[in-house]
Design an enzyme around this catalytic site. Structure first.
Site, PDB file in Angstrom:
ATOM      1  N   ARG A  92       0.845  -1.211   0.000  1.00 25.06           N
ATOM      2  CA  ARG A  92       0.000   0.000   0.000  1.00 25.06           C
ATOM      3  C   ARG A  92       0.876   1.256   0.000  1.00 25.06           C
ATOM      4  NH1 ARG A  92      -1.899   1.821   4.449  1.00 25.06           N
ATOM      5  NH2 ARG A  92      -2.160  -0.238   5.377  1.00 25.06           N
ATOM      6  N   TYR A 114     -15.880  18.627 -15.179  1.00 27.57           N
ATOM      7  CA  TYR A 114     -16.255  17.220 -15.026  1.00 27.57           C
ATOM      8  C   TYR A 114     -17.224  17.084 -13.843  1.00 27.57           C
ATOM      9  CZ  TYR A 114     -16.190  12.328 -13.985  1.00 27.57           C
ATOM     10  OH  TYR A 114     -16.591  11.049 -13.706  1.00 27.57           O
ATOM     11  N   ASP A 145      -6.683  20.052 -13.864  1.00 26.82           N
ATOM     12  CA  ASP A 145      -7.043  18.741 -14.403  1.00 26.82           C
ATOM     13  C   ASP A 145      -6.664  18.756 -15.882  1.00 26.82           C
ATOM     14  OD1 ASP A 145      -8.321  16.549 -15.570  1.00 26.82           O
ATOM     15  OD2 ASP A 145      -9.926  16.560 -14.078  1.00 26.82           O
ATOM     16  N   LYS A 183      -8.242   7.773 -19.166  1.00 28.28           N
ATOM     17  CA  LYS A 183      -8.583   8.318 -20.478  1.00 28.28           C
ATOM     18  C   LYS A 183      -7.397   8.186 -21.450  1.00 28.28           C
ATOM     19  CE  LYS A 183     -12.613   9.488 -18.719  1.00 28.28           C
ATOM     20  NZ  LYS A 183     -12.511   9.360 -17.284  1.00 28.28           N
TER      21      LYS A 183
HETATM   22  N1  PLP Z   1     -11.333  14.470 -14.819  1.00 24.70           N
HETATM   23  C1  PLP Z   1     -11.952  14.491 -16.005  1.00 24.70           C
HETATM   24  C2  PLP Z   1     -11.776  15.670 -16.902  1.00 24.70           C
HETATM   25  C3  PLP Z   1     -12.752  13.417 -16.389  1.00 24.70           C
HETATM   26  O1  PLP Z   1     -13.370  13.462 -17.595  1.00 24.70           O
HETATM   27  C4  PLP Z   1     -12.914  12.320 -15.523  1.00 24.70           C
HETATM   28  C5  PLP Z   1     -13.766  11.163 -15.890  1.00 24.70           C
HETATM   29  O2  PLP Z   1     -14.520  11.218 -16.855  1.00 24.70           O
HETATM   30  C6  PLP Z   1     -12.263  12.344 -14.284  1.00 24.70           C
HETATM   31  C7  PLP Z   1     -11.472  13.421 -13.966  1.00 24.70           C
HETATM   32  C8  PLP Z   1     -12.426  11.216 -13.294  1.00 24.70           C
HETATM   33  O3  PLP Z   1     -11.619  10.150 -13.627  1.00 24.70           O
HETATM   34  P1  PLP Z   1     -11.911   8.633 -13.207  1.00 24.70           P
HETATM   35  O4  PLP Z   1     -13.155   8.217 -13.903  1.00 24.70           O
HETATM   36  O5  PLP Z   1     -10.678   7.929 -13.642  1.00 24.70           O
HETATM   37  O6  PLP Z   1     -12.081   8.611 -11.710  1.00 24.70           O
END
Ligand code: PLP
Length: 400
Positions: free
Chosen positions: A53, A110, A184, A209
């Site tokens: 971990r 998001y 992000d 992604k």
């Molecule tokens: N940030 C963005 C811009 C996203 O589009 C997403 C998911 O669609 C996330 C964060 C969250 O990621 P995860 O689904 O891997 O937790």
């Protein structure tokens, strides 16, 4: 452990391929192996892993590549940390805000990031202020009400409205106000945009992604040049336990090896499709920063190497028509998520958490690496379904 090309002047494209490999010794494997272990033989050596971990060599190979791609060189105290999901990474950063602190966040981004902030606000953990991130003046004005420890949270381009924030200006304003900026960078990827290089303190990714790129992994990452932030998110990961599996990390690293090829193809196709969709009579609006008429075009040109591989369209006829288009595609898969080799299409307002500023008839298109002419032909045949779908929607009173 890894044969890091530390200090080399290699381009990000080369680093994606060459970094994070085992030591170049005779008969060594060329790929970091999947290290499936929950514990390690006890050691008194500094940096010993101890328990799985706390650390895992397969994560470390991926983390090395992500740190170099985001220009957070480990030799300078920077680094990346892999998390169980993008949301786990986001939450590790947000949790650094002191109790009662303020997070300035985009009014549209998001949906689960915004949902996390809503949750933390509702439980009294922190306060939030939502601002339109493309409006630099509004964000700078919001920063005047901050205190040390508060956080500016940015997403650019935003999901799914494709708004572009002025990253250099906003990071500078946040620094002046004494607060950290987290970006992000999921939509752009480090090959298209490096927020740390223009003043951000922290970058997060949904590795799920583009980085992993094949819709077969859920993972996240935090990247920073700031040793204090790196130590804090590492501690958070260890105590909360939001760790990825070694196999996921291995798959993600395998995906990163072709990131540049996939991004090059998919963003070229996205720009081409955006250009063609503008003229389609069933489409009332196309959102993609590649378009000279897009409000984010000039800003994207100045801070991105390309315009990304996601575009959004609004379909004449409201939600029902958009839904009909999504269902009429044969090649585009109607599914949530983005950044994989396969093209996905989705009406975002089907999610209850989606901000209401996102139009009901908005379809988000994640462009993959298929032949652009096949993608176009499939969109055209699906858009042909619009007139009947629009009429059906009106009959049922479903139009906005
Ligand atoms: N940030 C963005 C811009 C996203 O589009 C997403 C998911 O669609 C996330 C964060 C969250 O990621 P995860 O689904 O891997 O937790």
């Amino acid at each position: 452990m890894h044969d890091s090309p530390a200090g080399s002047a290699w381009s990000p494209e080369t680093l994606a391929v060459a970094a994070g490999r085992p030591q170049r010794t005779p008969d060594a494997p060329v790929n970091a192996p999947v290290e499936l272990t929950s514990t390690f033989v006890a050691s008194t050596e500094p940096g010993a892993r101890g328990y799985a971990r706390f650390a895992n060599p397969t994560w470390e190979a991926l983390e090395e590549v992500l740190a170099l791609l985001e220009d957070a060189h480990p030799a300078g105290g920077g680094g990346a940390r892999a998390f169980a999901s993008g949301m786990a990474a986001i939450s590790a950063v947000v949790e650094q805000v002191p109790v009662g602190g303020l997070v300035i966040a985009p009014s549209s981004a998001y949906n689960t990031t915004l949902g996390l902030l809503d949750h933390l606000e509702a439980t009294g953990r922190l306060r939030q202020l939502r601002v339109p991130v493309a409006d630099t003046g509004a964000v700078v004005a919001a920063l005047s009400g901050t205190a040390p420890g508060d956080l500016l949270w940015l997403e650019s381009p935003t999901n799914p409205m494709l708004e572009v924030a002025d990253l250099p200006a906003l990071c500078a304003a946040a620094r002046e106000a004494g607060v950290r900026t987290a970006v992000d960078n999921t939509f752009a990827t480090p090959l298209v945009q490096q927020p740390l290089a223009v003043g951000a303190d922290v970058v997060v990714h949904s590795v799920t992604k583009y980085l992993a790129g094949h819709s077969d992994v859920v993972m996240g990452a935090v990247v920073t040049r700031d040793p204090e932030v790196l130590a804090a998110v590492t501690k958070h990961r260890t105590v909360v336990g939001a760790i990825p599996g070694p196999f996921e990390a291995w798959l993600a690293l395998r995906g990163v090896r072709t990131l540049h090829l996939r991004v090059e193809r998919s963003q070229a196709s996205a720009a081409e499709l955006a250009r063609r969709l503008v003229d389609h009579p069933a489409v009332t609006r196309v959102r993609h920063p590649s378009l000279p008429t897009d409000p984010g075009h000039e800003r994207a040109r100045s801070q991105m190497r390309g315009f990304g591989s996601v575009l959004s369209i609004e379909v004449r006829g409201g939600a029902a028509a958009a839904q009909a288009v999504q269902e009429a595609t044969r090649l585009w898969l109607p599914a949530t998520s983005l950044g994989g080799v396969e093209s996905l299409i989705e009406r975002r307002r089907r999610h209850p958490l989606e901000p209401v500023v996102v139009p009901e008839e908005l379809l988000r298109l994640s462009v993959g690496v298929e032949d652009v002419e096949d993608l176009w032909a499939d969109l055209l045949q699906a858009l042909d379904a619009v007139p009947s779908a629009a009429a059906a929607g009106e009959d049922r009173g479903e139009q906005r």
